[in-house]
Write a protein that holds these residues in place. Structure first.
Motif, PDB file in Angstrom:
ATOM      1  N   ILE A  45      37.206  32.347  38.653  1.00 54.89           N
ATOM      2  CA  ILE A  45      38.656  32.195  38.626  1.00 54.89           C
ATOM      3  C   ILE A  45      39.035  30.812  39.165  1.00 54.89           C
ATOM      4  O   ILE A  45      39.920  30.141  38.623  1.00 54.89           O
ATOM      5  CB  ILE A  45      39.346  33.315  39.414  1.00 54.89           C
ATOM      6  CG1 ILE A  45      39.094  34.649  38.711  1.00 54.89           C
ATOM      7  CG2 ILE A  45      40.845  33.051  39.547  1.00 54.89           C
ATOM      8  CD1 ILE A  45      39.571  35.847  39.477  1.00 54.89           C
ATOM      9  N   PHE A  78      50.069  35.345  34.606  1.00 55.66           N
ATOM     10  CA  PHE A  78      49.909  34.427  35.737  1.00 55.66           C
ATOM     11  C   PHE A  78      50.662  33.119  35.475  1.00 55.66           C
ATOM     12  O   PHE A  78      51.312  32.582  36.369  1.00 55.66           O
ATOM     13  CB  PHE A  78      48.432  34.107  35.991  1.00 55.66           C
ATOM     14  CG  PHE A  78      47.590  35.284  36.415  1.00 55.66           C
ATOM     15  CD1 PHE A  78      48.143  36.378  37.057  1.00 55.66           C
ATOM     16  CD2 PHE A  78      46.234  35.293  36.179  1.00 55.66           C
ATOM     17  CE1 PHE A  78      47.363  37.460  37.454  1.00 55.66           C
ATOM     18  CE2 PHE A  78      45.430  36.349  36.569  1.00 55.66           C
ATOM     19  CZ  PHE A  78      46.001  37.440  37.203  1.00 55.66           C
ATOM     20  N   PHE A  80      46.297  36.366  32.013  1.00 47.69           N
ATOM     21  CA  PHE A  80      46.429  34.954  32.369  1.00 47.69           C
ATOM     22  C   PHE A  80      47.774  34.384  31.903  1.00 47.69           C
ATOM     23  O   PHE A  80      48.334  33.509  32.566  1.00 47.69           O
ATOM     24  CB  PHE A  80      45.256  34.134  31.827  1.00 47.69           C
ATOM     25  CG  PHE A  80      44.052  34.181  32.735  1.00 47.69           C
ATOM     26  CD1 PHE A  80      43.989  33.375  33.855  1.00 47.69           C
ATOM     27  CD2 PHE A  80      43.007  35.043  32.488  1.00 47.69           C
ATOM     28  CE1 PHE A  80      42.896  33.423  34.708  1.00 47.69           C
ATOM     29  CE2 PHE A  80      41.916  35.103  33.327  1.00 47.69           C
ATOM     30  CZ  PHE A  80      41.857  34.287  34.450  1.00 47.69           C
ATOM     31  N   MET A 101      44.447  37.348  41.962  1.00 48.40           N
ATOM     32  CA  MET A 101      44.128  37.262  40.533  1.00 48.40           C
ATOM     33  C   MET A 101      42.871  38.075  40.214  1.00 48.40           C
ATOM     34  O   MET A 101      42.816  38.767  39.198  1.00 48.40           O
ATOM     35  CB  MET A 101      43.943  35.801  40.121  1.00 48.40           C
ATOM     36  CG  MET A 101      45.205  34.981  40.175  1.00 48.40           C
ATOM     37  SD  MET A 101      44.908  33.231  39.923  1.00 48.40           S
ATOM     38  CE  MET A 101      44.926  33.166  38.146  1.00 48.40           C
TER      39      MET A 101
END
Length: 142
Positions: free
Chosen positions: A112, A48, A45, A24
């Motif tokens: 993160i 993700f 995001f 990430m």
């Protein structure tokens, strides 16, 4: 007082890292280098989130034999027990810490990790996407 060699050489040893967070971080690093973090980080995001949802769906139907895109990108990824609202968590974290307004410091591993932790708490608490408003104070001004 003497210290052990392990304690003295702490920074010299390789530490175990999380493959998902490292991946990430590398995905977000491209946006930082191109000075596009403020416009692309939230979308990253969301990407993700979609990868995790697809991974969870394929893990639930284990007999399918197919591996998810996330598992192909990060072979060490484990099981996710809830969907993670990563975009919402990032927006809250960014509002507080100004990650997207930085010019010289990229998003760190620990940041993160904190965003992932926040999104997990939000998932467990059935987060609906808005912060609670404080009740009006009944105290009269002086």
């Amino acid at each position: 007082m003497s210290f052990s060699s392990r304690r003295r050489n702490y920074m010299l040893t390789a530490h175990r890292r999380d493959g998902l967070i490292e991946w990430m971080k590398s995905m977000l690093h491209h946006s930082f280098v191109l000075d596009m973090l403020s416009t692309t980080a939230a979308d990253t995001f969301t990407h993700f989130e979609n990868l995790i949802s697809e991974h969870r769906a394929l893990e639930a139907s284990k007999p399918s034999g197919r591996s998810s895109k996330l598992k192909q990108l990060v072979p060490s990824v484990g099981v996710f027990h809830t969907d993670l609202p990563l975009r919402d968590a990032f927006e809250i974290y960014d509002e507080k810490y100004g990650v997207t307004t930085r010019k010289h410091v990229t998003v760190s591993f620990n940041e993160i990790r904190q965003i992932l932790n926040l999104s997990q708490v939000m998932a467990v608490c059935n987060w609906k996407g808005s912060l609670p408003t404080p009740p009006p104070s009944s105290a009269s001004p002086l």
